[in-house]
Design a protein around this motif. Structure first.
Motif, PDB file in Angstrom:
ATOM      1  N   GLU A 151       0.829  -1.206   0.000  1.00 33.86           N
ATOM      2  CA  GLU A 151       0.000   0.000   0.000  1.00 33.86           C
ATOM      3  C   GLU A 151       0.865   1.259   0.000  1.00 33.86           C
ATOM      4  O   GLU A 151       0.548   2.237  -0.680  1.00 33.86           O
ATOM      5  CB  GLU A 151      -0.951   0.004   1.207  1.00 33.86           C
ATOM      6  CG  GLU A 151      -2.098  -0.962   1.087  1.00 33.86           C
ATOM      7  CD  GLU A 151      -1.714  -2.402   1.440  1.00 33.86           C
ATOM      8  OE1 GLU A 151      -0.573  -2.637   1.892  1.00 33.86           O
ATOM      9  OE2 GLU A 151      -2.565  -3.283   1.247  1.00 33.86           O
TER      10      GLU A 151
ATOM     11  N   ALA B 257      -5.217   4.996  -3.403  1.00 30.66           N
ATOM     12  CA  ALA B 257      -4.073   4.404  -2.702  1.00 30.66           C
ATOM     13  C   ALA B 257      -3.985   4.932  -1.268  1.00 30.66           C
ATOM     14  O   ALA B 257      -3.723   4.166  -0.333  1.00 30.66           O
ATOM     15  CB  ALA B 257      -2.779   4.691  -3.455  1.00 30.66           C
TER      16      ALA B 257
ATOM     17  N   ASP C 224       4.079   5.300  -5.753  1.00 33.32           N
ATOM     18  CA  ASP C 224       3.912   5.204  -7.207  1.00 33.32           C
ATOM     19  C   ASP C 224       2.859   6.202  -7.690  1.00 33.32           C
ATOM     20  O   ASP C 224       3.026   6.839  -8.732  1.00 33.32           O
ATOM     21  CB  ASP C 224       3.524   3.778  -7.593  1.00 33.32           C
ATOM     22  CG  ASP C 224       3.426   3.595  -9.089  1.00 33.32           C
ATOM     23  OD1 ASP C 224       4.408   3.917  -9.792  1.00 33.32           O
ATOM     24  OD2 ASP C 224       2.356   3.160  -9.568  1.00 33.32           O
ATOM     25  N   GLY C 225       1.776   6.347  -6.931  1.00 34.10           N
ATOM     26  CA  GLY C 225       0.733   7.303  -7.299  1.00 34.10           C
ATOM     27  C   GLY C 225       1.232   8.741  -7.300  1.00 34.10           C
ATOM     28  O   GLY C 225       0.891   9.531  -8.189  1.00 34.10           O
TER      29      GLY C 225
ATOM     30  N   GLU D 173       3.909   1.425  -1.213  1.00 33.29           N
ATOM     31  CA  GLU D 173       4.503   1.492  -2.550  1.00 33.29           C
ATOM     32  C   GLU D 173       3.500   2.014  -3.574  1.00 33.29           C
ATOM     33  O   GLU D 173       3.862   2.785  -4.464  1.00 33.29           O
ATOM     34  CB  GLU D 173       5.022   0.116  -2.966  1.00 33.29           C
ATOM     35  CG  GLU D 173       6.251  -0.315  -2.209  1.00 33.29           C
ATOM     36  CD  GLU D 173       6.647  -1.754  -2.493  1.00 33.29           C
ATOM     37  OE1 GLU D 173       5.990  -2.411  -3.328  1.00 33.29           O
ATOM     38  OE2 GLU D 173       7.612  -2.226  -1.868  1.00 33.29           O
ATOM     39  N   ASP D 174       2.240   1.608  -3.429  1.00 30.94           N
ATOM     40  CA  ASP D 174       1.204   2.125  -4.327  1.00 30.94           C
ATOM     41  C   ASP D 174       1.044   3.634  -4.170  1.00 30.94           C
ATOM     42  O   ASP D 174       0.856   4.359  -5.150  1.00 30.94           O
ATOM     43  CB  ASP D 174      -0.142   1.436  -4.057  1.00 30.94           C
ATOM     44  CG  ASP D 174      -0.187   0.015  -4.561  1.00 30.94           C
ATOM     45  OD1 ASP D 174       0.715  -0.378  -5.345  1.00 30.94           O
ATOM     46  OD2 ASP D 174      -1.116  -0.714  -4.171  1.00 30.94           O
TER      47      ASP D 174
END
Length: 107
Positions: free
Chosen positions: A4, A37, A10-11, A6-7
C-alpha cells in the motif's frame, strides 16, 4: 502494508509525471489513483510502527512536496496567462477600427 505504501509512492510519482506533462486528463487519472491508494493505506493499521514503512512515508512526503510545488507553479502560470488575455482583450476593445461605413471608431 508495504504494498500500500509502494502504491501511494507510485501514485505520487505518476501525479508528478502528469503535472510535468501538463496533461489534464492524465493529472485527473493520477489524482484519482492516488486518492484510492491513500484510502487503502488509511484503512490499514500498524504500519506506523515499522521503520521501513516510516522511511518510505518520509520519501512519500518529499514527493508530495514536489507535487505541491508543481501545482502551485502551474496555477501561477495559468493565472498569468489569464491576466495577459484579459489585458489583451481590454486593449483590443479600446483600439480604433474602421466601421461598416468606413469611418474610424472604437471597437
Amino acid at each position: 502494508m508495504t504494498v500500500e505504501l509502494e502504491d501511494m509512492v507510485d501514485g505520487i510519482e505518476r501525479l508528478i509525471a502528469a503535472l510535468d506533462g501538463r496533461d489534464p486528463q492524465a493529472i485527473e487519472l493520477a489524482n484519482s489513483a492516488l486518492t484510492l491508494a491513500i484510502g487503502r493505506l488509511r484503512g490499514l493499521g500498524g504500519w506506523r510502527d515499522d521503520r521501513a514503512g516510516l522511511a518510505m512515508l518520509d520519501h512519500a512526503l518529499g514527493l508530495a512536496e514536489a507535487a505541491r510545488v508543481r501545482v502551485n507553479l502551474l496555477g501561477d502560470m495559468t493565472q498569468r496567462q489569464l491576466d495577459l488575455l484579459g489585458q489583451a482583450r481590454a486593449e483590443a476593445q479600446e483600439s480604433k477600427v474602421y466601421g461598416r461605413k468606413g469611418r474610424r471608431s472604437r471597437a
